[in-house]
Design a protein around this motif. Structure first.
Motif, PDB file in Angstrom:
ATOM      1  N   SER A 110      22.723  -8.721  -1.025  1.00 30.77           N
ATOM      2  CA  SER A 110      23.626  -9.129   0.053  1.00 30.77           C
ATOM      3  C   SER A 110      23.769  -8.024   1.094  1.00 30.77           C
ATOM      4  O   SER A 110      23.738  -8.284   2.302  1.00 30.77           O
ATOM      5  N   LEU A 111      23.905  -6.792   0.621  1.00 33.44           N
ATOM      6  CA  LEU A 111      24.047  -5.675   1.552  1.00 33.44           C
ATOM      7  C   LEU A 111      22.773  -5.445   2.353  1.00 33.44           C
ATOM      8  O   LEU A 111      22.822  -5.161   3.559  1.00 33.44           O
ATOM      9  N   VAL A 112      21.619  -5.586   1.698  1.00 36.38           N
ATOM     10  CA  VAL A 112      20.350  -5.407   2.404  1.00 36.38           C
ATOM     11  C   VAL A 112      20.218  -6.412   3.539  1.00 36.38           C
ATOM     12  O   VAL A 112      19.817  -6.084   4.666  1.00 36.38           O
ATOM     13  N   VAL A 113      20.602  -7.665   3.260  1.00 39.92           N
ATOM     14  CA  VAL A 113      20.474  -8.726   4.259  1.00 39.92           C
ATOM     15  C   VAL A 113      21.300  -8.441   5.505  1.00 39.92           C
ATOM     16  O   VAL A 113      20.883  -8.762   6.626  1.00 39.92           O
ATOM     17  N   VAL A 114      22.468  -7.823   5.329  1.00 39.59           N
ATOM     18  CA  VAL A 114      23.328  -7.553   6.498  1.00 39.59           C
ATOM     19  C   VAL A 114      23.121  -6.156   7.070  1.00 39.59           C
ATOM     20  O   VAL A 114      23.351  -5.928   8.261  1.00 39.59           O
TER      21      VAL A 114
ATOM     22  N   MET B 137      18.614 -11.195  16.745  1.00 39.07           N
ATOM     23  CA  MET B 137      17.971 -12.402  16.219  1.00 39.07           C
ATOM     24  C   MET B 137      18.096 -12.461  14.700  1.00 39.07           C
ATOM     25  O   MET B 137      18.431 -13.503  14.125  1.00 39.07           O
ATOM     26  N   MET B 138      17.843 -11.324  14.040  1.00 40.54           N
ATOM     27  CA  MET B 138      17.939 -11.289  12.575  1.00 40.54           C
ATOM     28  C   MET B 138      19.359 -11.601  12.116  1.00 40.54           C
ATOM     29  O   MET B 138      19.559 -12.362  11.164  1.00 40.54           O
ATOM     30  N   ALA B 139      20.350 -11.004  12.751  1.00 36.98           N
ATOM     31  CA  ALA B 139      21.745 -11.259  12.391  1.00 36.98           C
ATOM     32  C   ALA B 139      22.101 -12.725  12.612  1.00 36.98           C
ATOM     33  O   ALA B 139      22.824 -13.333  11.810  1.00 36.98           O
ATOM     34  N   ALA B 140      21.598 -13.304  13.716  1.00 35.38           N
ATOM     35  CA  ALA B 140      21.855 -14.720  13.986  1.00 35.38           C
ATOM     36  C   ALA B 140      21.190 -15.598  12.935  1.00 35.38           C
ATOM     37  O   ALA B 140      21.767 -16.600  12.485  1.00 35.38           O
ATOM     38  N   TRP B 141      19.963 -15.236  12.515  1.00 34.77           N
ATOM     39  CA  TRP B 141      19.281 -15.997  11.456  1.00 34.77           C
ATOM     40  C   TRP B 141      20.115 -15.999  10.177  1.00 34.77           C
ATOM     41  O   TRP B 141      20.290 -17.032   9.536  1.00 34.77           O
TER      42      TRP B 141
END
Length: 345
Positions: A36-40, A143-147
């Motif tokens: 979860s932390l990696v994703v954000v 873009m990544m954060a929006a995805w």
């Protein structure tokens, strides 16, 4: 031997859960938090702002919480009904699973569209996030954060749909199991089986409400621009959770009605027997030993029947008191967190 969760078996995208649940907790928790932390964190260190990062993290927490609630309640229902034939009805057939999964996907897209309309002003703007160079001409980090936000909103809708469908199905199965229970007022404690699941649910609800207070407090201090988004999502999820409470209470009400009917019938038979019509005891729950009961015995039996709780919660009074005390404790914790934030910010 791996435990199969009947309620989610066959659902598209949920087959990994049973295998994952077999892993030791010491591995599951760090892996979940780490991913979860990696994703954000990756979008954040790539240039995404704090508000988008916190929103993504919040959506991950909500989606993960809904999934955890679904698994906890699904496994709990199977445990409660383990020795009853209705337990198998918690499993969906293959065609039912595919149909439900299809509707869940459609609902997930609907949730994303509503989310986009509330916070972006358009139902379909989110579609352009996945087309390079078309999302407000922003950089890759945004873009990544929006995805992440869109994918997690979609998953929140899918999991929420499956949770609602499961709770409707569980409610029907539990009510049917209550109706199939043999009449036996002398062992009414067996009905408490149908109260365990509501206790689980209300504990989850109290914890969810308590964490919501802390979450809103943290976001209002750390990411004030996201305060409106967080408040809207938290309020929506709280209303959603409270509406689902009706489904877990329904079997308890069915138990209350059954015990109430049995008590009224038994008391009527006892009163008729005390009035001289002892033949009616052949229809009572002491028919096999009715000949051994004298008038004083019948009066004592009547008193015992009168003392039986119609609500099957006698064995859970201490837990109910604990659940009532949890919210004030959470408010105290929220006050402490607020003081800490004031000190560091």
């Amino acid at each position: 031997m791996k435990q199969e969760t009947l309620a989610i078996s066959g659902l598209v995208g949920f087959s990994w859960i049973d295998a994952f649940m077999e892993w030791p907790v010491i591995i599951r928790l760090p892996m979940t938090f780490g991913l979860s932390l990696v994703v954000v964190v990756v979008p954040f260190f790539s240039g995404a702002n704090l508000e988008m990062t916190m929103t993504s993290l919040f959506l991950i927490v909500i989606s993960g919480s809904l999934l955890a609630i679904l698994v906890i309640l699904a496994r709990g229902a199977e445990e409660d009904l383990a020795d009853r034939e209705q337990c198998s009805q918690l499993r969906l057939s293959r065609s039912q699973s595919l149909k439900e999964s299809g509707f869940a996907v459609l609902w997930g897209f609907s949730v994303v569209s509503v989310y986009s309309f509330i916070f972006e002003g358009s139902l379909l703007d989110w579609l352009f996030v996945f087309v390079p160079g078309t999302y407000l001409e922003t950089d890759g980090a945004v873009m990544m954060a929006a995805w992440v936000s869109i994918v997690m909103t979609f998953l929140m809708g899918v999991i929420g749909f499956h949770l609602v469908r499961f709770m409707f199905r569980q409610s029907d199965v539990f009510v049917e199991a209550v109706a199939a229970e043999p009449k036996d007022l002398l062992h009414a404690e067996r009905y408490e089986t149908y109260t365990i699941q509501p206790m689980r649910y209300f504990l989850i609800l109290v914890i969810f409400a308590s964490l919501s207070i802390l979450t809103y407090l943290v976001f209002s201090r750390v990411a004030p621009d996201d305060e409106e988004i967080v408040a809207t999502l938290l309020l929506g999820n709280m209303v959603f959770m409270c509406l689902l409470a009706v489904l877990v209470v329904r079997p308890v009400v069915a138990v209350r009605d059954k015990i109430q009917q049995e008590k009224q019938l038994e008391l009527k038979l006892i009163q008729q027997a005390l009035a001289g019509e002892r033949a009616v005891l052949k229809n009572s729950q002491i028919a096999h030993i009715a000949d051994e009961f004298s008038a004083p015995d019948l009066m004592a039996y009547e008193e015992r029947i009168n003392k039986i709780w119609e609500w099957p919660v006698q064995g859970f009074v201490q837990r109910i008191v604990l659940y009532v005390l949890l919210p004030p404790l959470a408010w105290v914790l929220a006050a402490l967190v607020e003081r800490m934030l004031d000190a560091f910010l």
